[in-house]
Design an enzyme around this catalytic site. Structure first.
Site, PDB file in Angstrom:
ATOM      1  N   LYS A   1       0.847  -1.187   0.000  1.00  0.00           N
ATOM      2  CA  LYS A   1       0.000   0.000   0.000  1.00  0.00           C
ATOM      3  C   LYS A   1       0.890   1.247   0.000  1.00  0.00           C
ATOM      4  O   LYS A   1       2.072   1.174   0.362  1.00  0.00           O
ATOM      5  CB  LYS A   1      -0.881  -0.001   1.255  1.00  0.00           C
ATOM      6  CG  LYS A   1      -1.973  -1.065   1.230  1.00  0.00           C
ATOM      7  CD  LYS A   1      -2.924  -0.882   2.395  1.00  0.00           C
ATOM      8  CE  LYS A   1      -4.018  -1.935   2.380  1.00  0.00           C
ATOM      9  NZ  LYS A   1      -4.938  -1.819   1.217  1.00  0.00           N
TER      10      LYS A   1
ATOM     11  N   ARG B   1      -9.911 -11.840   1.402  1.00  0.00           N
ATOM     12  CA  ARG B   1     -10.715 -12.897   0.777  1.00  0.00           C
ATOM     13  C   ARG B   1     -10.050 -14.264   0.936  1.00  0.00           C
ATOM     14  O   ARG B   1     -10.731 -15.281   0.903  1.00  0.00           O
ATOM     15  CB  ARG B   1     -10.962 -12.533  -0.700  1.00  0.00           C
ATOM     16  CG  ARG B   1      -9.718 -12.401  -1.509  1.00  0.00           C
ATOM     17  CD  ARG B   1      -9.970 -11.696  -2.852  1.00  0.00           C
ATOM     18  NE  ARG B   1     -10.167 -10.253  -2.715  1.00  0.00           N
ATOM     19  CZ  ARG B   1     -10.371  -9.415  -3.722  1.00  0.00           C
ATOM     20  NH1 ARG B   1     -10.418  -9.871  -4.963  1.00  0.00           N
ATOM     21  NH2 ARG B   1     -10.541  -8.129  -3.519  1.00  0.00           N
TER      22      ARG B   1
HETATM   23  N1  BES Z   1      -8.176  -3.939   3.651  1.00  0.00           N
HETATM   24  C1  BES Z   1      -8.284  -3.577   2.288  1.00  0.00           C
HETATM   25  C2  BES Z   1      -9.599  -2.866   1.967  1.00  0.00           C
HETATM   26  C3  BES Z   1      -9.800  -1.526   2.633  1.00  0.00           C
HETATM   27  C4  BES Z   1      -9.471  -0.370   1.981  1.00  0.00           C
HETATM   28  C5  BES Z   1     -10.389  -1.452   3.881  1.00  0.00           C
HETATM   29  C6  BES Z   1      -9.702   0.856   2.578  1.00  0.00           C
HETATM   30  C7  BES Z   1     -10.603  -0.242   4.490  1.00  0.00           C
HETATM   31  C8  BES Z   1     -10.278   0.913   3.841  1.00  0.00           C
HETATM   32  C9  BES Z   1      -8.189  -4.828   1.405  1.00  0.00           C
HETATM   33  O1  BES Z   1      -7.418  -5.863   1.911  1.00  0.00           O
HETATM   34  C10 BES Z   1      -7.577  -4.396   0.121  1.00  0.00           C
HETATM   35  O2  BES Z   1      -6.464  -3.970   0.137  1.00  0.00           O
HETATM   36  N2  BES Z   1      -8.326  -4.510  -0.968  1.00  0.00           N
HETATM   37  C11 BES Z   1      -7.859  -4.143  -2.257  1.00  0.00           C
HETATM   38  C12 BES Z   1      -8.300  -5.218  -3.232  1.00  0.00           C
HETATM   39  C13 BES Z   1      -7.614  -5.156  -4.567  1.00  0.00           C
HETATM   40  C14 BES Z   1      -6.132  -5.445  -4.419  1.00  0.00           C
HETATM   41  C15 BES Z   1      -8.242  -6.175  -5.483  1.00  0.00           C
HETATM   42  C16 BES Z   1      -8.483  -2.813  -2.632  1.00  0.00           C
HETATM   43  O3  BES Z   1      -9.619  -2.535  -2.253  1.00  0.00           O
HETATM   44  O4  BES Z   1      -7.809  -2.014  -3.285  1.00  0.00           O
HETATM   45 ZN    ZN Z   2      -5.342  -5.678   1.452  1.00  0.00          ZN
END
Ligand code: BES
Ligand code: ZN
Ligand code: ZN
Length: 499
Positions: free
Chosen positions: A275, A349
């Site tokens: 991230k 997931r």
């Molecule tokens: N934990 C995050 C989702 C999230 C984002 C929760 C902002 C709370 C606030 C999740 O694990 C994630 O990173 N999801 C990705 C998925 C993508 C890589 C397909 C996303 O949402 O960008």
């Molecule tokens: Zn994530």
């Protein structure tokens, strides 16, 4: 701070403050009117000047100057009569008790709102009063070396029907405590709130309220071939924990088991699909789904919901290290399905996959999972509702009723095979993320991924947009998690038990 009932005359309570209420479009009524009479019309006078109307969250403070034993009277606006609801009660009580606290009042009394007008039962109203008060007074102490202690000592709910009020207080306390537990777990920093810490807190809570709690260790997850969960966990020094909470084990043969599953990522760096520095802040809250399930199980136990209910929380960090999983690794989940990793940031997931497979062994009538799964859902819905994906109209109907009652909104999103296109893999049964092809409808793509691991009536709640107070709710402190989902899931269980 305690909440008690009393049938003694409201105007004769010898306390620091009485809290009464007024609708915007009607005169003072019932208890509020008798307080006004006792104060020789002092409140009516303010109203007649137009200085107080009763708009929602408006407050007025008066000093009784010996006319009644209570030192002060706080009048709180209820807004328009035709918009009255359980949520109006929570919010008005929250505004009233916070006003009392800011005046350093120690003892206060209020009434179950809306009962005299026949709008709501005394029990339901007392429950909402109790929830609004306890949730509004919530304070996360954190690790500050100095902190202001709570000054409020007691709230008395005054009513002739103390039996109904006592039942409402018990239920309201059960609901508030579940949410408060969830908030505490989420707010805790990630160097403290590890998977082992979550497991320890779940065990402690289970002991307190009489739930059965089992923690699966890494070796047990290996024996169960939970390759998806273990793939995420392998990058962290902190070992994963698989938390199992069980309510009413004796009812397991009733053939009406429901399972609640919550994502417990104790910190999400994104892994090698790292991230950004700003995107990472806030990711201590990536176990909010797990916290909601732990909180809901506490409420379910305290409220004695007459059902066999299981809570599953797969808990793990998502870190970067020489041992961490990578994009293009292939993981095998516990149902034998192979998963090609495209993004290590789509880790939630993977945890849910193995937990959803594990849920199958209970032969459940319904499984509901809740997770901060995708940023995509907050692009779609903002902070207005979480996304609800389901293969069952019945589960959706009960979740909708529950969401209405607890004011934790859900909005149904489509489940479609079309979302599966982005997840087609050349080397495995599925990809874990669509990469750029999975950006459009990302929350739906994630829900589609989960559908590979279920074989029962199921709903998935993506709560990534509902984490924090958006400044709109008077009973969610700013700078704290809302604790969204704990009351929703507990109320869902109660709705399920009713049918
Ligand atoms: N934990 C995050 C989702 C999230 C984002 C929760 C902002 C709370 C606030 C999740 O694990 C994630 O990173 N999801 C990705 C998925 C993508 C890589 C397909 C996303 O949402 O960008
Ligand atoms: Zn994530
Ligand atoms: Zn995550």
């Amino acid at each position: 701070m305690k909440i008690i009932s009393s049938s003694d005359e409201f105007t004769q309570q010898q306390l620091d403050a009485l809290i009464i209420y007024k609708s915007q479009d009607s005169d003072l009524q019932n208890a509020a009117k008798s307080v006004d009479d006792a104060l020789n019309g002092a409140i009516s006078e303010v109203i007649s000047t137009g200085d107080f109307t009763g708009k929602s969250e408006e407050t007025l403070i008066l000093y009784s100057r010996g006319a009644i034993p209570a030192k002060r009277v706080i009048v709180v606006g209820l807004g328009e009569t035709d918009k009255f609801s359980i949520e109006v009660i929570r919010r008005a009580t929250a505004v009233g008790v916070k006003q009392a606290r800011s005046l350093k009042a120690k003892t206060i009394a209020t009434r179950p709102i809306g009962v005299a007008n026949g709008a709501i039962s005394a029990e339901d109203s007392a429950q909402a009063v109790c929830e609004g008060a306890l949730l509004a007074l919530y304070h996360y102490h954190g690790q500050k070396s100095t902190d202001t202690p709570e000054t409020l000592e007691s709230i008395t709910i005054v009513s002739d029907d103390t039996n109904a009020v006592d039942a409402g207080i018990a239920l309201g306390t059960a609901f508030a405590e579940g949410t408060i537990l969830a908030r505490d777990l989420i707010n805790m920093p990630p160097n403290i709130a590890s998977p082992a810490y979550l497991a320890g807190q779940a065990q402690e809570m289970a002991k307190e309220v009489g739930l059965k709690c089992t923690i699966l260790e890494k070796s047990q997850m290996q024996a169960l071939k939970m390759g998806a969960l273990l793939g995420v966990a392998q990058g962290s020094e902190f070992p994963p924990k698989f938390i199992i909470l069980e309510h009413n084990p004796a009812k397991k043969d009733d053939d009406n088991t429901i399972v609640l599953v919550g994502k417990g990522v104790t910190f999400d760096t994104g892994g090698y699909s790292l991230k950004t520095k700003d995107g990472m802040v806030g990711m201590k809250a990536d176990m909010s789904g797990g916290a909601a399930v732990i909180g809901a199980m506490k409420t379910i136990a305290k409220a004695n919901v007459p059902l066999h209910i299981i809570g599953l929380i797969p808990a793990s960090d998502n870190m970067v290290s020489s041992k961490a999983y990578r994009p293009q690794d292939v993981l095998i989940a516990s149902n034998g399905k192979s998963i090609e990793i495209i993004s290590t940031d789509a880790e939630g997931r993977l945890l849910l996959a193995d937990a959803l497979v594990y849920a199958q062994r209970y032969n459940p009538k319904a499984v509901v999972d809740i997770a901060t799964l995708t940023g995509s859902i907050s692009i779609a819905l903002g902070t207005v509702a979480s996304g609800l994906f389901s293969n069952s109209d019945d589960v959706v109907a009960k979740l909708n009723t529950a969401a209405q009652n607890t004011d934790e909104p859900v909005w149904r999103m489509p489940v479609s095979e079309k979302y599966g296109k982005a997840l087609k893999s050349d080397t495995a049964d599925t990809k874990n993320s669509g990469g750029s092809a999975g950006r459009a409808g990302g929350a739906g793509v994630a829900a589609h991924f989960l559908s590979h691991f279920i074989d029962y009536d199921w709903a998935h709640i993506d709560m990534a947009g509902m984490l924090r107070n958006d400044g709109e709710s008077p009973y969610t402190p700013i700078n704290s998690a809302r604790g969204y989902g704990a009351r929703l899931l507990a109320e869902f269980a109660r709705q399920w038990a009713k049918s």
